[in-house]
Design a protein around this motif. Sequence first.
Motif, short mmCIF file in Angstrom:
data_model
loop_
_atom_site.label_atom_id
_atom_site.label_comp_id
_atom_site.label_asym_id
_atom_site.label_seq_id
_atom_site.Cartn_x
_atom_site.Cartn_y
_atom_site.Cartn_z
N ASN A 1 8.80 -3.66 2.20
CA ASN A 1 10.15 -2.40 2.90
C ASN A 1 8.93 -1.29 2.72
N VAL A 2 10.44 -0.49 3.39
CA VAL A 2 9.27 1.05 3.00
C VAL A 2 9.25 1.46 2.59
N PHE A 3 9.56 1.66 1.19
CA PHE A 3 9.48 1.88 -0.33
C PHE A 3 7.81 1.27 -1.41
N ASN A 4 7.77 0.48 -0.54
CA ASN A 4 6.67 0.10 -0.63
C ASN A 4 4.92 0.71 -1.02
N VAL A 5 3.83 0.26 -1.54
CA VAL A 5 2.51 1.23 -1.12
C VAL A 5 2.49 0.04 0.05
N HIS A 6 1.10 0.58 0.70
CA HIS A 6 1.47 0.25 2.03
C HIS A 6 -0.02 0.10 2.62
N SER A 7 -0.39 -0.26 1.37
CA SER A 7 -2.60 0.24 1.53
C SER A 7 -2.84 -1.73 1.22
N GLN A 8 -3.53 -2.56 2.17
CA GLN A 8 -4.68 -3.60 2.07
C GLN A 8 -5.33 -3.53 1.41
N ARG A 9 -5.57 -4.38 0.79
CA ARG A 9 -6.88 -4.22 -0.60
C ARG A 9 -7.29 -6.48 -0.21
N ALA B 1 7.45 -0.74 11.76
CA ALA B 1 6.13 -0.44 11.31
C ALA B 1 5.86 -0.90 13.78
N ARG B 2 4.13 0.54 13.46
CA ARG B 2 4.21 0.46 15.12
C ARG B 2 2.58 0.76 14.58
N ARG B 3 2.18 0.90 13.37
CA ARG B 3 0.00 0.64 13.76
C ARG B 3 -0.09 -0.16 12.76
N ILE B 4 -1.01 -0.83 12.92
CA ILE B 4 -2.10 -1.89 11.78
C ILE B 4 -3.39 -1.08 12.38
N LEU B 5 -3.80 -0.73 10.71
CA LEU B 5 -4.94 -0.07 11.18
C LEU B 5 -5.54 -1.04 9.97
N CYS B 6 -7.12 -1.55 10.56
CA CYS B 6 -8.01 -2.58 10.26
C CYS B 6 -9.31 -2.02 9.74
N TYR B 7 -10.03 -1.82 8.57
CA TYR B 7 -11.07 -1.17 8.53
C TYR B 7 -12.13 -1.61 8.17
N THR B 8 -12.36 -2.58 8.39
CA THR B 8 -13.08 -4.00 8.54
C THR B 8 -13.98 -4.54 9.68
N LYS B 9 -15.09 -5.12 9.57
CA LYS B 9 -15.80 -5.73 10.87
C LYS B 9 -16.50 -7.21 10.26
N ALA B 10 -16.46 -7.99 11.07
CA ALA B 10 -17.01 -9.21 11.09
C ALA B 10 -18.72 -8.47 10.39
N GLY B 11 -19.35 -9.77 9.52
CA GLY B 11 -20.41 -9.08 8.59
C GLY B 11 -20.31 -8.35 8.39
N ASP B 12 -19.38 -8.09 7.39
CA ASP B 12 -18.84 -6.90 6.15
C ASP B 12 -18.58 -7.61 4.90
N THR B 13 -19.08 -6.62 3.75
CA THR B 13 -19.12 -7.80 2.61
C THR B 13 -17.59 -6.81 1.99
N LEU B 14 -16.40 -7.57 1.80
CA LEU B 14 -15.24 -6.98 1.13
C LEU B 14 -15.51 -7.61 -1.07
N ALA B 15 -15.39 -6.89 -1.22
CA ALA B 15 -14.92 -6.92 -3.14
C ALA B 15 -13.64 -6.72 -3.17
N ARG B 16 -12.66 -7.40 -4.10
CA ARG B 16 -11.91 -7.85 -4.69
C ARG B 16 -10.73 -6.22 -4.49
N GLY B 17 -9.62 -5.97 -4.65
CA GLY B 17 -9.26 -4.74 -4.49
C GLY B 17 -9.98 -3.48 -3.78
N GLN B 18 -10.69 -4.28 -2.48
CA GLN B 18 -11.40 -3.02 -2.04
C GLN B 18 -10.30 -3.05 -0.68
N ARG B 19 -9.95 -1.41 -0.90
CA ARG B 19 -8.74 -1.21 0.51
C ARG B 19 -9.64 -1.64 2.31
#
Length: 215
Positions: A96-104, A158-176
Amino acid sequence: MSKVYPHPLIAREGWPFLGGIILAASLVDIYAGLSWSAPLWILALFVLQFFRDPQREIPQDPKAVLCPADGRIVVVGKAVDPYRNREALKISVFMNVFNVHSQRSPVDGVVEKVEYHGGSFLNAALDKASLENERNAVLAKLADGTEITFVQIAGLVARRILCYTKAGDTLARGQRYGFIRFGSRVDIYLPLDARPKVAIGDKVRASETILAELG
Protein backbone atom coordinates in the motif's frame (compact mmCIF):
# COMPACT_ATOMS: atom_id res chain seq x y z
CA MET A 1 23.75 -11.40 8.30
CA SER A 2 24.91 -8.44 6.22
CA LYS A 3 24.05 -4.83 6.96
CA VAL A 4 25.69 -3.39 3.88
CA TYR A 5 23.25 -1.25 1.91
CA PRO A 6 24.99 1.39 -0.25
CA HIS A 7 21.98 3.63 -0.85
CA PRO A 8 20.65 6.77 0.83
CA LEU A 9 17.91 6.37 3.43
CA ILE A 10 15.61 8.43 1.19
CA ALA A 11 15.30 6.79 -2.24
CA ARG A 12 16.77 8.88 -5.05
CA GLU A 13 13.50 8.42 -6.99
CA GLY A 14 11.85 10.68 -4.43
CA TRP A 15 14.33 13.55 -4.41
CA PRO A 16 12.64 15.59 -7.20
CA PHE A 17 9.20 15.15 -5.59
CA LEU A 18 10.40 15.98 -2.09
CA GLY A 19 12.55 18.90 -3.24
CA GLY A 20 9.72 20.43 -5.28
CA ILE A 21 7.17 20.14 -2.48
CA ILE A 22 9.53 21.56 0.15
CA LEU A 23 10.35 24.49 -2.14
CA ALA A 24 6.67 25.16 -2.79
CA ALA A 25 5.80 24.87 0.91
CA SER A 26 8.63 27.22 1.86
CA LEU A 27 7.55 29.86 -0.65
CA VAL A 28 3.91 29.68 0.42
CA ASP A 29 5.03 29.86 4.06
CA ILE A 30 7.08 32.99 3.39
CA TYR A 31 4.46 34.84 1.36
CA ALA A 32 1.16 33.56 2.83
CA GLY A 33 1.94 32.05 6.21
CA LEU A 34 1.76 28.63 7.85
CA SER A 35 -2.02 28.36 7.66
CA TRP A 36 -1.75 28.23 3.86
CA SER A 37 1.45 26.19 3.64
CA ALA A 38 0.42 23.53 6.20
CA PRO A 39 -1.18 21.18 3.61
CA LEU A 40 2.01 21.27 1.58
CA TRP A 41 4.13 20.44 4.63
CA ILE A 42 1.82 17.52 5.38
CA LEU A 43 2.20 16.35 1.78
CA ALA A 44 5.99 16.65 2.15
CA LEU A 45 5.85 14.35 5.19
CA PHE A 46 3.82 11.80 3.20
CA VAL A 47 6.33 11.90 0.32
CA LEU A 48 9.20 11.57 2.81
CA GLN A 49 7.74 8.41 4.35
CA PHE A 50 6.81 6.96 0.95
CA PHE A 51 10.33 7.26 -0.42
CA ARG A 52 12.15 6.06 2.69
CA ASP A 53 14.57 3.24 1.88
CA PRO A 54 15.94 1.81 5.14
CA GLN A 55 18.83 -0.55 5.66
CA ARG A 56 17.81 -4.13 6.39
CA GLU A 57 19.34 -7.28 7.85
CA ILE A 58 19.95 -9.80 5.05
CA PRO A 59 19.86 -13.57 5.85
CA GLN A 60 22.64 -15.38 3.99
CA ASP A 61 21.21 -18.94 3.94
CA PRO A 62 21.58 -19.93 0.24
CA LYS A 63 18.33 -21.93 0.40
CA ALA A 64 16.33 -18.97 1.72
CA VAL A 65 14.28 -16.94 -0.76
CA LEU A 66 13.96 -13.43 0.66
CA CYS A 67 10.99 -11.14 0.32
CA PRO A 68 11.56 -8.63 -2.53
CA ALA A 69 9.27 -5.93 -1.07
CA ASP A 70 7.54 -4.64 2.05
CA GLY A 71 3.82 -5.30 2.35
CA ARG A 72 1.26 -8.03 2.98
CA ILE A 73 1.07 -11.56 1.56
CA VAL A 74 -2.00 -11.96 -0.67
CA VAL A 75 -1.20 -15.20 -2.54
CA VAL A 76 0.57 -18.44 -1.56
CA GLY A 77 -0.11 -21.41 -3.80
CA LYS A 78 0.39 -23.31 -7.02
CA ALA A 79 0.09 -21.30 -10.25
CA VAL A 80 1.49 -21.13 -13.77
CA ASP A 81 4.57 -18.96 -14.22
CA PRO A 82 3.48 -17.08 -17.37
CA TYR A 83 7.07 -16.09 -18.22
CA ARG A 84 8.43 -19.65 -18.19
CA ASN A 85 5.14 -21.40 -19.05
CA ARG A 86 5.31 -23.98 -16.25
CA GLU A 87 3.77 -24.69 -12.87
CA ALA A 88 5.33 -22.96 -9.90
CA LEU A 89 4.81 -21.92 -6.30
CA LYS A 90 3.51 -18.36 -6.47
CA ILE A 91 3.85 -15.90 -3.60
CA SER A 92 2.52 -12.35 -3.96
CA VAL A 93 3.20 -9.26 -1.86
CA PHE A 94 0.78 -6.32 -1.96
CA MET A 95 2.21 -2.87 -1.12
CA ASN A 96 0.00 0.00 0.00
CA VAL A 97 1.06 3.65 -0.15
CA PHE A 98 2.53 3.48 3.37
CA ASN A 99 4.98 0.67 2.58
CA VAL A 100 8.58 1.06 1.43
CA HIS A 101 8.44 0.76 -2.36
CA SER A 102 11.97 -0.23 -3.38
CA GLN A 103 12.41 -3.80 -4.63
CA ARG A 104 15.34 -5.97 -3.60
CA SER A 105 16.60 -9.22 -5.06
CA PRO A 106 15.28 -12.33 -3.26
CA VAL A 107 18.29 -14.48 -4.19
CA ASP A 108 21.88 -14.52 -5.41
CA GLY A 109 21.68 -15.15 -9.12
CA VAL A 110 22.24 -14.10 -12.71
CA VAL A 111 19.54 -12.26 -14.65
CA GLU A 112 18.58 -14.31 -17.70
CA LYS A 113 15.96 -11.94 -19.08
CA VAL A 114 13.91 -8.85 -18.23
CA GLU A 115 10.42 -8.57 -19.76
CA TYR A 116 8.29 -5.43 -19.65
CA HIS A 117 4.56 -5.57 -20.46
CA GLY A 118 2.20 -2.60 -20.66
CA GLY A 119 -1.26 -2.98 -19.19
CA SER A 120 -4.03 -1.71 -16.95
CA PHE A 121 -3.87 -0.19 -13.46
CA LEU A 122 -6.29 -2.39 -11.50
CA ASN A 123 -6.15 -2.68 -7.72
CA ALA A 124 -2.89 -4.60 -7.21
CA ALA A 125 -4.47 -6.67 -4.42
CA LEU A 126 -6.60 -8.45 -7.05
CA ASP A 127 -5.06 -11.63 -8.45
CA LYS A 128 -5.96 -10.70 -12.03
CA ALA A 129 -3.56 -7.76 -11.70
CA SER A 130 -0.75 -10.30 -12.21
CA LEU A 131 -1.70 -10.69 -15.88
CA GLU A 132 -3.60 -7.50 -16.72
CA ASN A 133 -1.63 -4.67 -15.10
CA GLU A 134 1.55 -2.97 -16.27
CA ARG A 135 4.39 -5.23 -15.12
CA ASN A 136 8.08 -5.98 -15.38
CA ALA A 137 9.45 -9.51 -14.90
CA VAL A 138 12.99 -10.48 -13.97
CA LEU A 139 13.94 -14.08 -14.81
CA ALA A 140 16.94 -15.22 -12.77
CA LYS A 141 19.03 -18.35 -12.38
CA LEU A 142 20.91 -19.42 -9.25
CA ALA A 143 24.36 -20.99 -9.25
CA ASP A 144 22.86 -24.49 -8.88
CA GLY A 145 20.62 -23.96 -11.92
CA THR A 146 17.41 -23.17 -10.00
CA GLU A 147 15.26 -20.71 -11.94
CA ILE A 148 12.93 -18.17 -10.34
CA THR A 149 10.89 -15.23 -11.60
CA PHE A 150 10.02 -12.04 -9.73
CA VAL A 151 7.61 -9.51 -11.16
CA GLN A 152 7.00 -5.83 -10.40
CA ILE A 153 3.32 -4.97 -10.95
CA ALA A 154 1.84 -1.48 -11.07
CA GLY A 155 -1.26 -0.84 -8.99
CA LEU A 156 -4.33 1.36 -8.92
CA VAL A 157 -2.33 4.53 -8.23
CA ALA A 158 1.09 3.47 -9.52
CA ARG A 159 2.07 4.82 -12.92
CA ARG A 160 5.78 4.09 -13.11
CA ILE A 161 7.79 0.89 -12.75
CA LEU A 162 11.54 1.40 -12.53
CA CYS A 163 13.93 -1.52 -13.04
CA TYR A 164 17.71 -1.13 -12.85
CA THR A 165 18.88 -4.57 -13.92
CA LYS A 166 19.26 -6.28 -17.30
CA ALA A 167 20.10 -9.65 -18.82
CA GLY A 168 23.58 -10.78 -17.82
CA ASP A 169 23.70 -8.85 -14.55
CA THR A 170 24.54 -10.62 -11.30
CA LEU A 171 22.24 -9.83 -8.38
CA ALA A 172 23.06 -10.37 -4.71
CA ARG A 173 20.33 -11.17 -2.21
CA GLY A 174 18.98 -7.94 -0.74
CA GLN A 175 20.42 -5.85 -3.58
CA ARG A 176 18.13 -3.03 -4.66
CA TYR A 177 17.04 -3.55 -8.26
CA GLY A 178 13.87 -1.48 -8.76
CA PHE A 179 11.16 0.84 -7.50
CA ILE A 180 7.42 1.26 -8.11
CA ARG A 181 5.79 4.60 -7.42
CA PHE A 182 2.60 4.83 -5.33
CA GLY A 183 0.97 1.45 -4.58
CA SER A 184 1.75 -1.86 -6.24
CA ARG A 185 2.55 -5.59 -5.98
CA VAL A 186 5.39 -8.06 -6.48
CA ASP A 187 4.84 -11.68 -7.56
CA ILE A 188 7.52 -14.33 -7.19
CA TYR A 189 7.43 -17.73 -8.92
CA LEU A 190 9.48 -20.54 -7.38
CA PRO A 191 10.03 -24.26 -8.11
CA LEU A 192 7.17 -26.47 -6.91
CA ASP A 193 9.40 -28.15 -4.31
CA ALA A 194 10.08 -24.83 -2.55
CA ARG A 195 8.63 -24.74 0.98
CA PRO A 196 6.66 -21.56 1.79
CA LYS A 197 7.46 -19.87 5.11
CA VAL A 198 4.67 -17.28 4.96
CA ALA A 199 0.86 -17.37 4.83
CA ILE A 200 -1.82 -15.12 3.35
CA GLY A 201 -2.26 -12.05 5.53
CA ASP A 202 1.30 -12.00 6.90
CA LYS A 203 3.06 -8.65 6.98
CA VAL A 204 6.52 -8.90 5.46
CA ARG A 205 9.66 -6.81 5.10
CA ALA A 206 11.95 -6.65 2.08
CA SER A 207 15.21 -8.62 2.49
CA GLU A 208 14.51 -9.57 6.13
CA THR A 209 11.48 -11.87 5.74
CA ILE A 210 12.15 -15.36 4.35
CA LEU A 211 9.33 -16.20 1.91
CA ALA A 212 10.35 -19.79 1.19
CA GLU A 213 13.14 -22.34 1.33
CA LEU A 214 14.34 -24.01 -1.85
CA GLY A 215 14.34 -27.80 -2.01
